[in-house]
Enzyme design. Structure first.
Site, PDB file in Angstrom:
ATOM      1  N   SER A 174     -29.335  -3.822 -36.048  1.00 20.11           N
ATOM      2  CA  SER A 174     -30.207  -4.334 -37.098  1.00 20.11           C
ATOM      3  C   SER A 174     -31.562  -3.636 -37.031  1.00 20.11           C
ATOM      4  O   SER A 174     -31.960  -3.107 -35.993  1.00 20.11           O
ATOM      5  CB  SER A 174     -30.405  -5.845 -36.938  1.00 20.11           C
ATOM      6  OG  SER A 174     -31.214  -6.118 -35.804  1.00 20.11           O
ATOM      7  N   LYS A 184     -34.442 -14.586 -26.743  1.00 19.06           N
ATOM      8  CA  LYS A 184     -33.928 -15.883 -27.192  1.00 19.06           C
ATOM      9  C   LYS A 184     -32.434 -15.836 -27.513  1.00 19.06           C
ATOM     10  O   LYS A 184     -31.796 -16.889 -27.619  1.00 19.06           O
ATOM     11  CB  LYS A 184     -34.717 -16.387 -28.396  1.00 19.06           C
ATOM     12  CG  LYS A 184     -34.518 -15.633 -29.685  1.00 19.06           C
ATOM     13  CD  LYS A 184     -35.378 -16.226 -30.788  1.00 19.06           C
ATOM     14  CE  LYS A 184     -35.212 -15.468 -32.106  1.00 19.06           C
ATOM     15  NZ  LYS A 184     -33.871 -15.571 -32.669  1.00 19.06           N
ATOM     16  N   ASP A 185     -31.871 -14.636 -27.665  1.00 19.42           N
ATOM     17  CA  ASP A 185     -30.440 -14.504 -27.942  1.00 19.42           C
ATOM     18  C   ASP A 185     -29.590 -14.411 -26.678  1.00 19.42           C
ATOM     19  O   ASP A 185     -28.361 -14.357 -26.764  1.00 19.42           O
ATOM     20  CB  ASP A 185     -30.176 -13.252 -28.790  1.00 19.42           C
ATOM     21  CG  ASP A 185     -30.729 -13.374 -30.194  1.00 19.42           C
ATOM     22  OD1 ASP A 185     -30.891 -14.511 -30.667  1.00 19.42           O
ATOM     23  OD2 ASP A 185     -30.998 -12.326 -30.813  1.00 19.42           O
ATOM     24  N   ARG A 204     -27.603 -17.067 -42.725  1.00 17.55           N
ATOM     25  CA  ARG A 204     -27.228 -16.041 -41.760  1.00 17.55           C
ATOM     26  C   ARG A 204     -27.654 -14.666 -42.244  1.00 17.55           C
ATOM     27  O   ARG A 204     -27.982 -14.466 -43.391  1.00 17.55           O
ATOM     28  CB  ARG A 204     -25.714 -16.057 -41.521  1.00 17.55           C
ATOM     29  CG  ARG A 204     -25.155 -17.236 -40.749  1.00 17.55           C
ATOM     30  CD  ARG A 204     -25.616 -17.281 -39.295  1.00 17.55           C
ATOM     31  NE  ARG A 204     -25.554 -15.979 -38.653  1.00 17.55           N
ATOM     32  CZ  ARG A 204     -24.418 -15.393 -38.217  1.00 17.55           C
ATOM     33  NH1 ARG A 204     -23.265 -16.005 -38.347  1.00 17.55           N
ATOM     34  NH2 ARG A 204     -24.466 -14.215 -37.635  1.00 17.55           N
ATOM     35  N   GLY A 205     -27.628 -13.685 -41.311  1.00 20.21           N
ATOM     36  CA  GLY A 205     -27.963 -12.312 -41.656  1.00 20.21           C
ATOM     37  C   GLY A 205     -29.250 -11.865 -41.012  1.00 20.21           C
ATOM     38  O   GLY A 205     -29.984 -12.658 -40.413  1.00 20.21           O
ATOM     39  N   ASN A 206     -29.531 -10.566 -41.099  1.00 17.87           N
ATOM     40  CA  ASN A 206     -30.765 -10.049 -40.514  1.00 17.87           C
ATOM     41  C   ASN A 206     -31.972 -10.460 -41.364  1.00 17.87           C
ATOM     42  O   ASN A 206     -31.829 -11.115 -42.400  1.00 17.87           O
ATOM     43  CB  ASN A 206     -30.692  -8.532 -40.316  1.00 17.87           C
ATOM     44  CG  ASN A 206     -30.506  -7.765 -41.617  1.00 17.87           C
ATOM     45  OD1 ASN A 206     -31.015  -8.156 -42.657  1.00 17.87           O
ATOM     46  ND2 ASN A 206     -29.780  -6.659 -41.552  1.00 17.87           N
ATOM     47  N   VAL A 207     -33.155 -10.073 -40.914  1.00 19.66           N
ATOM     48  CA  VAL A 207     -34.380 -10.489 -41.588  1.00 19.66           C
ATOM     49  C   VAL A 207     -34.362 -10.090 -43.063  1.00 19.66           C
ATOM     50  O   VAL A 207     -34.666 -10.897 -43.958  1.00 19.66           O
ATOM     51  CB  VAL A 207     -35.615  -9.885 -40.884  1.00 19.66           C
ATOM     52  CG1 VAL A 207     -36.876 -10.126 -41.707  1.00 19.66           C
ATOM     53  CG2 VAL A 207     -35.772 -10.484 -39.492  1.00 19.66           C
ATOM     54  N   ARG A 211     -28.402  -3.776 -30.542  1.00 16.61           N
ATOM     55  CA  ARG A 211     -27.751  -4.077 -31.809  1.00 16.61           C
ATOM     56  C   ARG A 211     -28.274  -3.105 -32.868  1.00 16.61           C
ATOM     57  O   ARG A 211     -29.285  -2.434 -32.662  1.00 16.61           O
ATOM     58  CB  ARG A 211     -28.037  -5.517 -32.227  1.00 16.61           C
ATOM     59  CG  ARG A 211     -27.391  -6.559 -31.336  1.00 16.61           C
ATOM     60  CD  ARG A 211     -27.987  -7.939 -31.592  1.00 16.61           C
ATOM     61  NE  ARG A 211     -27.801  -8.377 -32.966  1.00 16.61           N
ATOM     62  CZ  ARG A 211     -28.456  -9.408 -33.510  1.00 16.61           C
ATOM     63  NH1 ARG A 211     -29.356 -10.065 -32.802  1.00 16.61           N
ATOM     64  NH2 ARG A 211     -28.215  -9.759 -34.761  1.00 16.61           N
ATOM     65  N   ARG A 226     -32.086 -12.273 -45.162  1.00 18.46           N
ATOM     66  CA  ARG A 226     -32.613 -13.617 -45.421  1.00 18.46           C
ATOM     67  C   ARG A 226     -33.739 -13.582 -46.457  1.00 18.46           C
ATOM     68  O   ARG A 226     -33.838 -14.484 -47.297  1.00 18.46           O
ATOM     69  CB  ARG A 226     -33.088 -14.237 -44.107  1.00 18.46           C
ATOM     70  CG  ARG A 226     -31.960 -14.397 -43.097  1.00 18.46           C
ATOM     71  CD  ARG A 226     -32.410 -15.104 -41.842  1.00 18.46           C
ATOM     72  NE  ARG A 226     -31.519 -14.790 -40.729  1.00 18.46           N
ATOM     73  CZ  ARG A 226     -31.482 -15.459 -39.590  1.00 18.46           C
ATOM     74  NH1 ARG A 226     -32.283 -16.489 -39.403  1.00 18.46           N
ATOM     75  NH2 ARG A 226     -30.667 -15.110 -38.627  1.00 18.46           N
ATOM     76  N   SER A 236     -30.590 -21.525 -37.340  1.00 22.93           N
ATOM     77  CA  SER A 236     -30.886 -22.064 -36.014  1.00 22.93           C
ATOM     78  C   SER A 236     -30.779 -23.584 -36.013  1.00 22.93           C
ATOM     79  O   SER A 236     -31.432 -24.263 -36.814  1.00 22.93           O
ATOM     80  CB  SER A 236     -32.301 -21.638 -35.593  1.00 22.93           C
ATOM     81  OG  SER A 236     -32.840 -22.498 -34.623  1.00 22.93           O
ATOM     82  N   LEU A 237     -29.986 -24.142 -35.082  1.00 20.89           N
ATOM     83  CA  LEU A 237     -29.893 -25.595 -34.971  1.00 20.89           C
ATOM     84  C   LEU A 237     -31.242 -26.204 -34.603  1.00 20.89           C
ATOM     85  O   LEU A 237     -31.571 -27.305 -35.045  1.00 20.89           O
ATOM     86  CB  LEU A 237     -28.842 -25.983 -33.936  1.00 20.89           C
ATOM     87  CG  LEU A 237     -27.377 -25.761 -34.296  1.00 20.89           C
ATOM     88  CD1 LEU A 237     -26.472 -26.350 -33.214  1.00 20.89           C
ATOM     89  CD2 LEU A 237     -27.041 -26.385 -35.639  1.00 20.89           C
ATOM     90  N   ARG A 238     -32.021 -25.503 -33.778  1.00 19.18           N
ATOM     91  CA  ARG A 238     -33.353 -26.004 -33.412  1.00 19.18           C
ATOM     92  C   ARG A 238     -34.225 -26.120 -34.651  1.00 19.18           C
ATOM     93  O   ARG A 238     -34.845 -27.172 -34.890  1.00 19.18           O
ATOM     94  CB  ARG A 238     -34.004 -25.066 -32.386  1.00 19.18           C
ATOM     95  CG  ARG A 238     -35.479 -25.388 -32.093  1.00 19.18           C
ATOM     96  CD  ARG A 238     -36.109 -24.280 -31.259  1.00 19.18           C
ATOM     97  NE  ARG A 238     -36.055 -22.979 -31.931  1.00 19.18           N
ATOM     98  CZ  ARG A 238     -36.979 -22.535 -32.775  1.00 19.18           C
ATOM     99  NH1 ARG A 238     -38.035 -23.260 -33.061  1.00 19.18           N
ATOM    100  NH2 ARG A 238     -36.853 -21.336 -33.340  1.00 19.18           N
ATOM    101  N   ARG A 239     -34.293 -25.054 -35.438  1.00 20.33           N
ATOM    102  CA  ARG A 239     -35.123 -25.097 -36.642  1.00 20.33           C
ATOM    103  C   ARG A 239     -34.614 -26.137 -37.628  1.00 20.33           C
ATOM    104  O   ARG A 239     -35.391 -26.853 -38.260  1.00 20.33           O
ATOM    105  CB  ARG A 239     -35.167 -23.711 -37.295  1.00 20.33           C
ATOM    106  CG  ARG A 239     -35.963 -22.687 -36.491  1.00 20.33           C
ATOM    107  CD  ARG A 239     -35.890 -21.307 -37.114  1.00 20.33           C
ATOM    108  NE  ARG A 239     -36.637 -20.328 -36.323  1.00 20.33           N
ATOM    109  CZ  ARG A 239     -36.261 -19.077 -36.139  1.00 20.33           C
ATOM    110  NH1 ARG A 239     -35.125 -18.634 -36.694  1.00 20.33           N
ATOM    111  NH2 ARG A 239     -36.997 -18.248 -35.407  1.00 20.33           N
ATOM    112  N   CYS A 265     -26.307 -21.893 -28.537  1.00 23.68           N
ATOM    113  CA  CYS A 265     -26.531 -22.062 -29.973  1.00 23.68           C
ATOM    114  C   CYS A 265     -26.056 -23.426 -30.469  1.00 23.68           C
ATOM    115  O   CYS A 265     -26.307 -23.788 -31.609  1.00 23.68           O
ATOM    116  CB  CYS A 265     -25.813 -20.948 -30.753  1.00 23.68           C
ATOM    117  SG  CYS A 265     -26.727 -19.386 -30.795  1.00 23.68           S
TER     118      CYS A 265
END
Length: 307
Positions: A11, A83-84, A149-152, A9, A155, A129-132, A242
């Site tokens: 990013s 993780k993706d 959403r978005g890259n680091v 990717r 955010r 993240s649904l987990r977070r 996800c």
């Protein structure tokens, strides 16, 4: 000399991971940088910013275009955040190589407080993240959790703009970007378990590409591969995507493996945990056993509406 084409990717974090892979290959084989070409590929997951990935199609949105390039020969290997990665890969592709895992913990970042417990009642916390999101709600039901959403870098900018009073990001990604200094606090693994594969770089190849396999074998980290085998088996047995809040983390010490897994309802009100230990050589079976155990504890109704 034939150039090895590394797909990723675009990013900053994805490129950092591709460059780490290239550096390890250069060192392992005594090759110059010119022997490799890093090719950035835009994915659907990068382009979709207006809604949660769980509504748009899940993890495969971060890999689809890269895997298409791998299948048609435009690239030779694909470098991913493990993780993706979906648990089911396209026919003809496989995950063969894992680099040594970074710290798998999540990091809390805030401009207002030092610890997440110090956020005021009703504070807004951002996460995609649904987990977070589920773990945040379990920890503090008063939190207002919003989609981030978005890259680091995007955010972090949203924090500066006041969109949220705090956020949770993978510590491994921040370290790879040299951004450890933005971390306010680290979340304990026991209270805030990571996503399966978090902190590990995985390399995907074409099945039967022996030259590439031999080249990558020199940089494969066996303990990380065993841990990820366990975690991905756990995830696969639970149909993880996800759309499902699942956590799982395996550690390997010598010949032994220990695994901690968790499933949690999206609202954080119900969760079920499992811990299993065994031989690292049996990593996949340990992950499957853990999934069977946690399914039995949760009961069939717990999973209603997950898919």
């Amino acid at each position: 000399m034939q150039t090895l084409k590394i797909g990723t990717r675009g990013s900053p974090l994805a490129l950092a991971q591709a460059h780490e892979t290239r550096a390890r290959l250069m060192q392992a084989h005594g090759l110059p940088e010119q022997a490799f070409e890093v090719i950035a590929i835009s994915t659907s997951g990068d382009r979709i910013q207006d809604r949660p990935l769980s509504e748009a199609g899940g993890k495969g949105l971060f890999t689809k275009e890269i895997e298409e390039a791998l299948l048609d020969g435009r690239i030779d290997i694909a470098v991913h955040s493990s993780k993706d990665m979906p648990t089911v890969l396209p026919d003809g592709l496989e995950l063969t190589t894992f680099l040594p895992r970074e710290d798998a913990r999540d990091a809390f970042i805030s401009k207002r407080v030092k610890r997440i417990a110090d956020l005021p009642h009703g504070a807004t916390v951002g996460s995609s993240s649904l987990r977070r999101q589920a773990l945040l709600r379990r920890m503090r039901p008063d939190f207002k959790v919003v989609i981030f959403r978005g890259n680091v870098q995007t955010r972090l900018r949203k924090l500066d703009e006041g969109v949220a009073e705090g956020t949770i990001l993978a510590y491994a990604g921040l370290k790879r970007l040299g951004l450890e200094h933005v971390v306010t606090d680290l979340m304990p693994l026991a209270d805030f378990p990571p996503a399966p594969g978090q902190g590990a770089i995985g390399i995907e190849t074409r099945v039967g590409d022996r030259d590439v396999e031999r080249m990558l074998a020199a940089i494969h980290h066996v303990p990380t591969g065993q841990a990820l085998t366990c975690e991905r088996a756990f995830l696969a047995a639970l149909d993880g995507s996800c759309r499902t809040p699942i956590a799982g983390h395996a550690t390997v010490l010598g010949e032994k493996l220990s695994f901690d897994g968790l499933i949690i309802s999206p609202d954080g009100t119900e969760s079920h945990e499992v811990r299993l230990e065994g031989e690292a050589a049996d990593a996949a079976e340990i992950g499957l056993d853990a999934a069977r155990t946690v399914r039995a504890r949760a009961g069939a109704k717990f999973f209603d509406g997950w898919a």
